[in-house]
Write a protein that holds these residues in place. Structure first.
Motif, short mmCIF file in Angstrom:
data_model
loop_
_atom_site.label_atom_id
_atom_site.label_comp_id
_atom_site.label_asym_id
_atom_site.label_seq_id
_atom_site.Cartn_x
_atom_site.Cartn_y
_atom_site.Cartn_z
N GLU A 136 78.60 85.12 35.41
CA GLU A 136 77.58 84.17 34.91
C GLU A 136 77.64 82.86 35.68
N HIS B 168 71.33 80.19 41.12
CA HIS B 168 70.04 79.72 40.60
C HIS B 168 69.86 78.23 40.86
N GLN C 299 64.14 79.59 33.69
CA GLN C 299 64.36 80.61 32.66
C GLN C 299 65.62 81.42 32.96
N GLU C 300 65.80 81.78 34.24
CA GLU C 300 66.99 82.54 34.62
C GLU C 300 68.26 81.69 34.43
N GLY D 120 68.63 79.50 32.17
CA GLY D 120 68.87 79.50 30.73
C GLY D 120 69.58 80.75 30.26
N ARG D 121 69.24 81.90 30.84
CA ARG D 121 69.90 83.15 30.45
C ARG D 121 71.40 83.10 30.74
N GLU D 122 71.74 82.60 31.92
CA GLU D 122 73.16 82.55 32.30
C GLU D 122 73.92 81.55 31.43
N ASN E 228 73.13 80.68 28.34
CA ASN E 228 73.24 81.27 27.00
C ASN E 228 74.34 82.32 26.94
N THR E 229 74.42 83.16 27.98
CA THR E 229 75.46 84.19 28.02
C THR E 229 76.84 83.55 28.10
N LYS F 74 72.72 73.05 28.19
CA LYS F 74 71.44 73.43 27.59
C LYS F 74 70.52 72.21 27.45
#
Length: 290
Positions: free
Chosen positions: A220, A227, A250-251, A253-255, A257-258, A276
């Motif tokens: 991650e 990114h 958006q990508e 944000g995914r990393e 969040n994980t 965040k």
């Protein structure tokens, strides 16, 4: 470089006693949403104006107006003296035959139909349209310049936020290394609380390794770093990358969040919350990027 979708431009062109005013403003929108208000004389050129704007503006909610101001002398309605004289002869004859007196002839005659009306129809000359088109081009260029200035401010803000996320990501590392030992110690302490419990130490080590691998955030972190780098490269590219920047955010944000879901340590989770917050500010502003 980035351009903002917010902008304003205006131009005034003088032509034979006229002032041709052009005003254009834009806000953010997912596509080009163009509204025009064009003086009747130039309405036949609307498609040409729309095409000119679309080539330069590309995207945004755009409002464009063209209107004409004329000198009072030029805009004054001519007096139709022949028609006025005809009205006078007829009305004077009627007044004399009926013994009418005290008539205000000027007031009466100027109110008669077509005495002060304009009868000629304006035709758009090529020279006038060249002047008007130059005004449109100038106003659009002012809008683009405005967007470029706003875009520079956006780019600076994005750069600051990306720097903050990179620093926060780096600050996770010390906690990431120490938590492995803490997890191991917590599990061993838990087993010691149950003296009668019997377990295979080798099997426990295998399970512990498997558990720690599930919580590993190395991938991650690497993807998020990539990114962040790609976001910077895209900002430096040609204008019109706003949607692409949104997808990259958006990508990111995914990393993040994980990483948060795998962070079972308070200090790491606090850092994730800060990341965040920085990303949310990017997402809010990227909506205004062309």
């Amino acid at each position: 470089m980035i351009q903002s979708m917010t902008g304003y431009g205006k131009a005034v062109v003088a032509y034979k006693g006229k002032k041709i005013n052009v005003e254009i403003k834009s806000l953010n929108s997912k596509q080009l949403d163009l509204t025009t208000r064009i003086a009747p004389l130039y309405r036949e050129k609307e498609m040409e104006v729309r095409q000119l704007i679309a080539e330069k503006v590309i995207r945004g909610k755009v409002e464009m107006s063209i209107w004409i101001e004329k000198d009072a002398a030029t805009d004054a309605a001519p007096v139709n003296t022949a028609l006025m004289d005809s009205y006078y002869q007829q009305l004077k004859s009627f007044a004399d035959s009926h013994a009418l007196t005290g008539v205000d002839w000027m007031q009466t005659l100027t109110r008669m139909p077509d005495v002060l009306a304009k009868t000629e129809v304006e035709v758009l000359e090529d020279e006038e349209w060249i002047a008007a088109r130059a005004g449109v081009e100038e106003a659009v260029q002012h809008l683009v310049d405005f967007r470029t200035q706003e875009g520079a401010a956006l780019e600076k803000k994005f750069g600051e936020k990306i720097d903050n996320i990179e620093q926060l990501l780096a600050s996770i590392e010390p906690y990431e290394k120490s938590r492995v030992e803490k997890i191991r110690a917590r599990i061993v302490d838990g087993l010691k609380q149950i003296p009668e419990a019997e377990y295979d130490k080798n099997r426990m080590e295998q399970e512990l390794i498997y558990y720690i691998e599930k919580l590993d955030i190395s991938e991650e972190k690497q993807r998020l770093t990539n990114h962040l780098k790609y976001f910077r490269e895209t900002m430096a590219d040609q204008p019109g990358q706003g949607k692409k920047l949104g997808f990259i955010a958006q990508e990111m944000g995914r990393e993040i969040n994980t990483t948060g879901s795998k962070s079972n340590q308070a200090e790491m989770q606090n850092i994730v919350v800060k990341m965040k917050d920085e990303l949310e500010q990017i997402k809010e502003q990227v909506l205004n990027a062309l």
